[in-house]
Design a protein around this motif. Structure first.
Motif, PDB file in Angstrom:
ATOM      1  N   VAL A 137       0.820  -1.026   0.066  1.00  9.65           N
ATOM      2  CA  VAL A 137       0.318   0.267   0.122  1.00  9.65           C
ATOM      3  C   VAL A 137       0.643   1.297  -0.105  1.00  9.65           C
ATOM      4  CG1 VAL A 137      -2.168  -0.610   1.196  1.00  9.65           C
ATOM      5  CG2 VAL A 137      -0.174   0.187   2.351  1.00  9.65           C
ATOM      6  N   ALA A 138       0.130   2.080  -0.205  1.00 13.16           N
ATOM      7  CA  ALA A 138       0.371   3.580  -0.228  1.00 13.16           C
ATOM      8  C   ALA A 138       1.565   3.607   0.724  1.00 13.16           C
ATOM      9  CB  ALA A 138      -0.276   4.928  -0.904  1.00 13.16           C
ATOM     10  N   PRO A 139       2.231   4.571   1.475  1.00 13.20           N
ATOM     11  CA  PRO A 139       2.033   5.022   2.773  1.00 13.20           C
ATOM     12  C   PRO A 139       1.592   6.235   2.866  1.00 13.20           C
ATOM     13  CG  PRO A 139       4.570   6.414   1.596  1.00 13.20           C
ATOM     14  CD  PRO A 139       3.259   4.766   0.315  1.00 13.20           C
ATOM     15  N   GLU A 140       1.404   7.065   4.248  1.00 10.33           N
ATOM     16  CA  GLU A 140       0.273   7.467   4.720  1.00 10.33           C
ATOM     17  C   GLU A 140       1.327   9.030   5.934  1.00 10.33           C
ATOM     18  OE1 GLU A 140      -2.943   4.565   6.075  1.00 10.33           O
ATOM     19  OE2 GLU A 140      -1.995   5.349   6.973  1.00 10.33           O
ATOM     20  N   ILE A 141       1.908   8.652   5.395  1.00  9.69           N
ATOM     21  CA  ILE A 141       3.228   9.330   7.088  1.00  9.69           C
ATOM     22  C   ILE A 141       4.664   9.120   6.767  1.00  9.69           C
ATOM     23  CG2 ILE A 141       3.620  10.052   8.870  1.00  9.69           C
ATOM     24  CD1 ILE A 141       1.846   9.324  10.129  1.00  9.69           C
ATOM     25  N   ALA A 142       5.410  10.410   6.192  1.00  6.50           N
ATOM     26  CA  ALA A 142       6.941  10.819   5.635  1.00  6.50           C
ATOM     27  C   ALA A 142       7.879  11.408   7.052  1.00  6.50           C
ATOM     28  CB  ALA A 142       7.336  11.636   4.562  1.00  6.50           C
ATOM     29  N   ARG A 143       8.578  10.894   7.742  1.00  9.79           N
ATOM     30  CA  ARG A 143       9.511  11.549   8.758  1.00  9.79           C
ATOM     31  C   ARG A 143      10.718  12.006   7.699  1.00  9.79           C
ATOM     32  NH1 ARG A 143       9.382   7.671  11.532  1.00  9.79           N
ATOM     33  NH2 ARG A 143       7.497   8.266  12.666  1.00  9.79           N
ATOM     34  N   ILE A 144      10.812  13.113   8.315  1.00  6.64           N
ATOM     35  CA  ILE A 144      12.187  13.691   7.812  1.00  6.64           C
ATOM     36  C   ILE A 144      13.148  13.939   9.462  1.00  6.64           C
ATOM     37  CG2 ILE A 144      11.744  14.296   5.795  1.00  6.64           C
ATOM     38  CD1 ILE A 144      11.631  17.319   6.540  1.00  6.64           C
ATOM     39  N   THR A 145      14.457  14.363   9.385  1.00  5.84           N
ATOM     40  CA  THR A 145      15.080  14.877  10.265  1.00  5.84           C
ATOM     41  C   THR A 145      16.450  15.899  10.403  1.00  5.84           C
ATOM     42  OG1 THR A 145      16.871  13.296  10.222  1.00  5.84           O
ATOM     43  CG2 THR A 145      14.817  12.446  12.342  1.00  5.84           C
ATOM     44  N   ILE A 146      15.697  16.501  10.897  1.00  4.18           N
ATOM     45  CA  ILE A 146      16.681  18.277  10.738  1.00  4.18           C
ATOM     46  C   ILE A 146      17.986  18.651  11.760  1.00  4.18           C
ATOM     47  CG2 ILE A 146      16.246  20.827  10.163  1.00  4.18           C
ATOM     48  CD1 ILE A 146      13.023  20.018   9.821  1.00  4.18           C
ATOM     49  N   THR A 147      18.401  18.935  11.144  1.00  2.00           N
ATOM     50  CA  THR A 147      20.303  18.897  11.761  1.00  2.00           C
ATOM     51  C   THR A 147      20.312  20.329  12.014  1.00  2.00           C
ATOM     52  OG1 THR A 147      20.819  16.919  12.170  1.00  2.00           O
ATOM     53  CG2 THR A 147      22.071  18.337  13.092  1.00  2.00           C
ATOM     54  N   VAL A 148      20.851  21.628  12.576  1.00  2.00           N
ATOM     55  CA  VAL A 148      20.735  23.165  13.061  1.00  2.00           C
ATOM     56  C   VAL A 148      22.209  22.945  13.558  1.00  2.00           C
ATOM     57  CG1 VAL A 148      19.879  25.200  13.348  1.00  2.00           C
ATOM     58  CG2 VAL A 148      18.728  23.278  12.557  1.00  2.00           C
ATOM     59  N   THR A 149      22.867  23.588  12.454  1.00  3.07           N
ATOM     60  CA  THR A 149      24.213  23.441  13.881  1.00  3.07           C
ATOM     61  C   THR A 149      24.559  24.964  13.451  1.00  3.07           C
ATOM     62  OG1 THR A 149      25.326  23.817  11.162  1.00  3.07           O
ATOM     63  CG2 THR A 149      25.070  21.386  12.914  1.00  3.07           C
ATOM     64  N   ALA A 150      25.771  24.786  14.812  1.00  6.21           N
ATOM     65  CA  ALA A 150      26.381  26.756  14.893  1.00  6.21           C
ATOM     66  C   ALA A 150      27.548  26.814  14.860  1.00  6.21           C
ATOM     67  CB  ALA A 150      25.986  27.595  15.760  1.00  6.21           C
ATOM     68  N   ARG A 151      28.606  27.487  15.107  1.00  8.68           N
ATOM     69  CA  ARG A 151      29.587  27.045  15.789  1.00  8.68           C
ATOM     70  C   ARG A 151      30.482  28.656  15.839  1.00  8.68           C
ATOM     71  NH1 ARG A 151      35.077  23.865  12.526  1.00  8.68           N
ATOM     72  NH2 ARG A 151      36.820  24.236  13.941  1.00  8.68           N
ATOM     73  N   GLY A 152      31.350  28.956  16.485  1.00 12.36           N
ATOM     74  CA  GLY A 152      32.271  29.652  16.797  1.00 12.36           C
ATOM     75  C   GLY A 152      32.496  29.866  18.764  1.00 12.36           C
ATOM     76  N   LYS A 153      33.530  31.029  18.585  1.00 13.55           N
ATOM     77  CA  LYS A 153      34.367  30.567  19.375  1.00 13.55           C
ATOM     78  C   LYS A 153      34.342  30.947  20.988  1.00 13.55           C
ATOM     79  CE  LYS A 153      38.766  32.029  16.517  1.00 13.55           C
ATOM     80  NZ  LYS A 153      39.897  32.617  16.393  1.00 13.55           N
ATOM     81  N   ASP A 154      32.953  32.237  20.457  1.00 12.17           N
ATOM     82  CA  ASP A 154      32.372  32.594  22.090  1.00 12.17           C
ATOM     83  C   ASP A 154      31.054  31.667  22.157  1.00 12.17           C
ATOM     84  OD1 ASP A 154      32.038  35.083  24.404  1.00 12.17           O
ATOM     85  OD2 ASP A 154      30.270  34.781  23.084  1.00 12.17           O
ATOM     86  N   ARG A 155      31.241  31.375  23.250  1.00 12.10           N
ATOM     87  CA  ARG A 155      29.786  29.751  23.624  1.00 12.10           C
ATOM     88  C   ARG A 155      28.750  31.032  23.500  1.00 12.10           C
ATOM     89  NH1 ARG A 155      27.120  29.638  28.400  1.00 12.10           N
ATOM     90  NH2 ARG A 155      28.592  30.997  29.932  1.00 12.10           N
ATOM     91  N   ARG A 156      28.511  32.165  24.182  1.00  9.71           N
ATOM     92  CA  ARG A 156      27.083  32.473  24.360  1.00  9.71           C
ATOM     93  C   ARG A 156      26.936  33.515  22.352  1.00  9.71           C
ATOM     94  NH1 ARG A 156      26.352  36.878  29.356  1.00  9.71           N
ATOM     95  NH2 ARG A 156      26.975  35.257  31.066  1.00  9.71           N
ATOM     96  N   GLU A 157      27.340  34.180  22.014  1.00  8.28           N
ATOM     97  CA  GLU A 157      27.348  34.304  20.091  1.00  8.28           C
ATOM     98  C   GLU A 157      26.766  32.572  19.501  1.00  8.28           C
ATOM     99  OE1 GLU A 157      30.376  35.904  18.794  1.00  8.28           O
ATOM    100  OE2 GLU A 157      30.619  37.811  19.550  1.00  8.28           O
ATOM    101  N   THR A 158      27.495  31.827  20.111  1.00  8.78           N
ATOM    102  CA  THR A 158      26.787  30.019  18.967  1.00  8.78           C
ATOM    103  C   THR A 158      25.838  30.163  19.621  1.00  8.78           C
ATOM    104  OG1 THR A 158      29.704  29.605  19.646  1.00  8.78           O
ATOM    105  CG2 THR A 158      27.250  28.336  18.837  1.00  8.78           C
ATOM    106  N   LEU A 159      24.890  30.082  20.869  1.00  8.60           N
ATOM    107  CA  LEU A 159      24.274  29.552  21.559  1.00  8.60           C
ATOM    108  C   LEU A 159      22.764  30.411  20.719  1.00  8.60           C
ATOM    109  CD1 LEU A 159      21.860  28.521  23.584  1.00  8.60           C
ATOM    110  CD2 LEU A 159      22.940  29.975  25.558  1.00  8.60           C
ATOM    111  N   ALA A 160      23.131  31.859  20.748  1.00  7.70           N
ATOM    112  CA  ALA A 160      22.192  32.805  20.475  1.00  7.70           C
ATOM    113  C   ALA A 160      22.810  32.525  19.027  1.00  7.70           C
ATOM    114  CB  ALA A 160      22.892  34.266  19.875  1.00  7.70           C
TER     115      ALA A 160
END
Length: 242
Positions: free
Chosen positions: A36-59
């Motif tokens: 049968v045809a599928p009813e749902i499709a699942r995807i995963t999204i990975t968002v990244t950030a990188r920086g020398k300053d911890r707070r700036e990286t978090l922001a």
């Protein structure tokens, strides 16, 4: 009578899985396999950030995460489920020098989205992959736990068991008289299928700017799902004349 002289008790013998000459039994198995045809499709999204300053990286991570979530939410009812599964901020220490010196910080947010509109799925995956430092994995195709396909497979398996038992009885010039037992022995395939390609979609170049033209939506072909049901059944039949 004392406990020492009490007669020993023995458990009752288990019921035999077969009948008697007066009440013969037939044991059969019924199976059903659907595609049968599928009813749902699942995807995963990975968002990244990188920086020398911890707070700036978090922001920066917070901004990118909000951008991705807002983009998914624009698809409205096509998105059945949206959730954040993990968040990490990891310091990376320098390899040289004395002491513990943080060289840079890495931030990751993992988001899971389930969609029921596969046209919207192609548009969304393309738009997400066009975001900076955003990776998309999937899709994984599947059925809902309460999908009618499961019920259809179970009914077909039962009907096949009854039909098979009747054919055996007819071969003996007799008929079925009663159903003795019906056992569900098969597990249905409700697990998501692995994506057809393990290659992820992403714009991983740090500092890359937006393109002038938006990319064309991906044309994703849904993967057919296999549903399996299996039952064991025992019937009694009228004594045949052999």
């Amino acid at each position: 009578m004392t406990p020492d002289t009490a007669p020993a008790t023995h458990p009752a013998p288990p019921a035999l899985p077969y009948g008697t000459p007066d009440t013969p039994r037939i044991a059969v198995r019924g199976e059903a396999r659907l595609e049968v045809a599928p009813e749902i499709a699942r995807i995963t999204i990975t968002v990244t950030a990188r920086g020398k300053d911890r707070r700036e990286t978090l922001a920066d991570l917070t901004r990118r995460n909000t951008l991705a979530l807002d983009l998914v939410k624009t698809y409205g009812d096509a998105v059945e489920r949206l959730e954040t599964s993990a968040l990490t901020i990891t310091p990376e220490l320098g390899r040289h020098g004395r002491g513990e010196r943080v060289r840079t910080h890495h931030g990751l947010v993992h988001i899971t989205a389930e969609l029921n509109d596969f046209t919207a799925l192609g548009e969304l995956t393309t738009a997400l992959a066009d975001l900076d430092l955003t990776r998309v994995d999937g899709p994984w195709w599947t059925l809902r736990p309460d999908s009618p396909a499961h019920r259809t497979a179970r009914r077909q398996a039962v009907r096949e068991a009854v039909q098979r038992a009747r054919e055996y009885a007819e071969a003996l010039d007799t008929t079925l008289t009663a159903l003795v037992e019906l056992a569900d022995t098969g597990a249905e395939d409700t697990h998501p299928r692995a994506p057809q390609s393990t290659r992820a979609l992403s714009r991983a170049a740090y500092g890359s700017g937006p393109t002038e033209d938006e990319p064309a939506p991906l044309d994703l072909e849904p993967q057919r799902q296999h549903v399996h049901a299996q039952v064991d059944a025992r019937f009694t039949m009228a004594p045949p004349r052999l």
